[in-house]
Design an enzyme around this catalytic site. Structure first.
Site, PDB file in Angstrom:
ATOM      1  N   LYS A   1       0.835  -1.200   0.000  1.00 56.05           N
ATOM      2  CA  LYS A   1       0.000   0.000   0.000  1.00 56.05           C
ATOM      3  C   LYS A   1       0.880   1.265   0.000  1.00 56.05           C
ATOM      4  O   LYS A   1       1.983   1.245   0.550  1.00 56.05           O
ATOM      5  CB  LYS A   1      -0.828  -0.067   1.282  1.00 56.05           C
ATOM      6  CG  LYS A   1      -1.668   1.094   1.665  1.00 56.05           C
ATOM      7  CD  LYS A   1      -2.349   0.710   2.963  1.00 56.05           C
ATOM      8  CE  LYS A   1      -2.775   1.790   3.879  1.00 56.05           C
ATOM      9  NZ  LYS A   1      -2.231   3.037   4.058  1.00 56.05           N
TER      10      LYS A   1
ATOM     11  N   LYS B   1       7.578   0.858   1.517  1.00 59.92           N
ATOM     12  CA  LYS B   1       8.216   0.036   0.468  1.00 59.92           C
ATOM     13  C   LYS B   1       9.616   0.547   0.139  1.00 59.92           C
ATOM     14  O   LYS B   1      10.556  -0.224   0.053  1.00 59.92           O
ATOM     15  CB  LYS B   1       7.389   0.063  -0.834  1.00 59.92           C
ATOM     16  CG  LYS B   1       6.018  -0.512  -0.730  1.00 59.92           C
ATOM     17  CD  LYS B   1       5.268  -0.374  -2.039  1.00 59.92           C
ATOM     18  CE  LYS B   1       4.938   1.052  -2.415  1.00 59.92           C
ATOM     19  NZ  LYS B   1       4.003   1.722  -1.503  1.00 59.92           N
TER      20      LYS B   1
ATOM     21  N   LYS C   1       6.030   8.592  -7.812  1.00 57.37           N
ATOM     22  CA  LYS C   1       6.580   9.471  -6.768  1.00 57.37           C
ATOM     23  C   LYS C   1       8.104   9.652  -6.964  1.00 57.37           C
ATOM     24  O   LYS C   1       8.707  10.569  -6.424  1.00 57.37           O
ATOM     25  CB  LYS C   1       6.277   8.856  -5.390  1.00 57.37           C
ATOM     26  CG  LYS C   1       6.233   9.868  -4.290  1.00 57.37           C
ATOM     27  CD  LYS C   1       5.820   9.416  -2.867  1.00 57.37           C
ATOM     28  CE  LYS C   1       5.739   8.007  -2.452  1.00 57.37           C
ATOM     29  NZ  LYS C   1       5.840   7.827  -0.972  1.00 57.37           N
TER      30      LYS C   1
ATOM     31  N   ASP D   1      -1.139  -1.042  -4.743  1.00 59.24           N
ATOM     32  CA  ASP D   1      -1.812  -2.310  -4.484  1.00 59.24           C
ATOM     33  C   ASP D   1      -2.228  -3.065  -5.749  1.00 59.24           C
ATOM     34  O   ASP D   1      -3.170  -3.841  -5.722  1.00 59.24           O
ATOM     35  CB  ASP D   1      -3.010  -2.125  -3.555  1.00 59.24           C
ATOM     36  CG  ASP D   1      -3.582  -0.725  -3.622  1.00 59.24           C
ATOM     37  OD1 ASP D   1      -2.993   0.116  -4.321  1.00 59.24           O
ATOM     38  OD2 ASP D   1      -4.616  -0.472  -2.999  1.00 59.24           O
TER      39      ASP D   1
HETATM   40  P1  ADP Z   1       6.305   3.933   0.335  1.00 58.32           P
HETATM   41  O1  ADP Z   1       7.515   3.747  -0.493  1.00 58.32           O
HETATM   42  O2  ADP Z   1       5.592   2.651   0.635  1.00 58.32           O
HETATM   43  O3  ADP Z   1       5.356   4.967  -0.199  1.00 58.32           O
HETATM   44  P2  ADP Z   1       8.158   5.087   2.227  1.00 58.32           P
HETATM   45  O4  ADP Z   1       9.216   4.034   2.310  1.00 58.32           O
HETATM   46  O5  ADP Z   1       8.445   6.306   1.442  1.00 58.32           O
HETATM   47  O6  ADP Z   1       6.762   4.455   1.771  1.00 58.32           O
HETATM   48  O7  ADP Z   1       7.810   5.445   3.745  1.00 58.32           O
HETATM   49  C1  ADP Z   1       6.862   6.451   4.077  1.00 58.32           C
HETATM   50  C2  ADP Z   1       7.356   7.190   5.319  1.00 58.32           C
HETATM   51  O8  ADP Z   1       7.358   6.306   6.442  1.00 58.32           O
HETATM   52  C3  ADP Z   1       8.791   7.704   5.173  1.00 58.32           C
HETATM   53  O9  ADP Z   1       8.867   9.009   5.712  1.00 58.32           O
HETATM   54  C4  ADP Z   1       9.619   6.735   6.000  1.00 58.32           C
HETATM   55  O10 ADP Z   1      10.759   7.347   6.559  1.00 58.32           O
HETATM   56  C5  ADP Z   1       8.635   6.317   7.084  1.00 58.32           C
HETATM   57  N1  ADP Z   1       8.906   4.951   7.582  1.00 58.32           N
HETATM   58  C6  ADP Z   1       8.976   3.803   6.857  1.00 58.32           C
HETATM   59  N2  ADP Z   1       9.220   2.731   7.657  1.00 58.32           N
HETATM   60  C7  ADP Z   1       9.305   3.217   8.917  1.00 58.32           C
HETATM   61  C8  ADP Z   1       9.534   2.611  10.211  1.00 58.32           C
HETATM   62  N3  ADP Z   1       9.711   1.289  10.366  1.00 58.32           N
HETATM   63  N4  ADP Z   1       9.552   3.441  11.290  1.00 58.32           N
HETATM   64  C9  ADP Z   1       9.345   4.783  11.163  1.00 58.32           C
HETATM   65  N5  ADP Z   1       9.128   5.406   9.995  1.00 58.32           N
HETATM   66  C10 ADP Z   1       9.102   4.646   8.873  1.00 58.32           C
HETATM   67 MG    MG Z   2       7.994   4.607  -2.312  1.00 61.37          MG
END
Ligand code: ADP
Ligand code: MG
Length: 282
Positions: A8, A13, A39, A126
């Site tokens: 999601k 990710k 993104k 998703d």
């Molecule tokens: P996605 O790629 O799924 O959209 P991101 O990896 O960019 O998500 O993560 C979204 C936000 O959540 C980022 O600011 C990241 O630093 C934070 N984040 C991800 N995993 C953790 C974690 N285990 N603890 C705290 N913050 C996290």
């Molecule tokens: Mg991402």
């Protein structure tokens, strides 16, 4: 080995992908991470900046593949991990699958696609359409990032369905789930009991990860820029090592080339009933 990381939006990710990529590189593998999210920030914590996307580079060169050099689109990141951002289709038009197809095509033209031990695709959301399922066509393993909540597990179940579908024509396996930003795992456990698949790791919410994202670094790199005070320094090293070990553990599991599963997803009704007390009562 080719990996596709799904989950999601905002679930973690890219954070998970970058740290797994470094962990695999630390195990001696040559790694390429391909961000497949419009993104285009998948590799941000590896390079420290937003690299130009394949689609932007292609359109700047009028789609003349022969005018593009590897250094135009492949950027070196922390720990020796190479980075590519596919970029997005124009909003409201175009197709994510096309973008991924163009990216793979260009990397093949540049003789880069078969040069790596590991290629990790970090993929948007998703899998609501065949386009965003496209990286599964190239992958040996799918990995799903989820938290302990209904929405992320609902997305996980749809991704599982896509893996089942693609596995009919392609040797694709689901390596398993990674629980992220959650200390509880009761709903994750309920889900994998009903739809059997491995749980590779469960990571809590870690303030240092949030901070490292803002600084454009991963925790592996943060361990190299430490406070000078020795007692604080040791505490930070211990904490960072503790977190990096989660990712090294995932990398080690993947390097054993696990059997994985071809999942049999739940129907929406089964999933709602499983994960919601409310639905159980009516
Ligand atoms: P996605 O790629 O799924 O959209 P991101 O990896 O960019 O998500 O993560 C979204 C936000 O959540 C980022 O600011 C990241 O630093 C934070 N984040 C991800 N995993 C953790 C974690 N285990 N603890 C705290 N913050 C996290
Ligand atoms: Mg991402």
């Amino acid at each position: 080995m080719k990996l596709a990381v799904y989950g999601k939006g905002g679930i973690g990710k890219s954070t998970t992908s970058c740290n797994i990529s470094i962990a695999l590189a630390k195990r001696g593998k040559k790694v390429l991470q391909i961000g497949c999210d419009p993104k285009h920030d998948s590799t941000f914590t590896l390079t420290g900046f937003l690299i130009p996307t394949i689609i932007d580079t292609l359109s700047a060169k009028d789609y003349h593949y022969e005018d593009i050099w590897p250094e135009d689109v492949i950027y070196g990141g922390y720990g020796g991990v190479d980075c590519v951002e596919a970029g997005g289709p124009p909003a409201g038009a175009g197709c994510g699958g096309y973008v991924v197809g163009e990216t793979v095509k260009l990397l093949k033209e540049l003789n880069a696609f078969f040069e790596y031990d590991i290629i990790l695709f970090d993929v948007l959301g998703d899998v609501v359409c065949g386009g965003f399922a496209a990286p599964l066509n190239y992958a040996d393993y799918c990995i799903i990032v989820t938290d302990n909540g209904f929405d992320a597990l609902f997305a996980a179940n749809r991704i599982a369905a896509s893996v089942r579908e693609k596995a009919r024509t392609h040797p694709l396996r689901l390596a398993g789930l990674i629980g992220n930003r959650t200390s509880k795992r009761d709903l994750i456990d309920k889900y994998v009991f009903a739809c059997p698949m491995p749980v590779l790791e469960v990571l809590p919410l870690i303030e240092e990860i949030r901070v490292s994202r803002v600084k454009g670094k991963t925790l592996f790199e943060m361990s190299n820029s430490l406070p000078t005070d020795n007692s604080i320094k040791n505490a930070v090293i211990n904490q960072n090592d503790y977190i990096c070990n989660f990712y090294l553990n995932i990398a080690d599991q993947l390097l054993t080339e696990p059997e994985g599963v071809i999942p049999r997803e739940l129907s929406d009704k089964e999933l709602f009933t499983l994960l919601s007390d409310f639905y159980l009562k009516v």
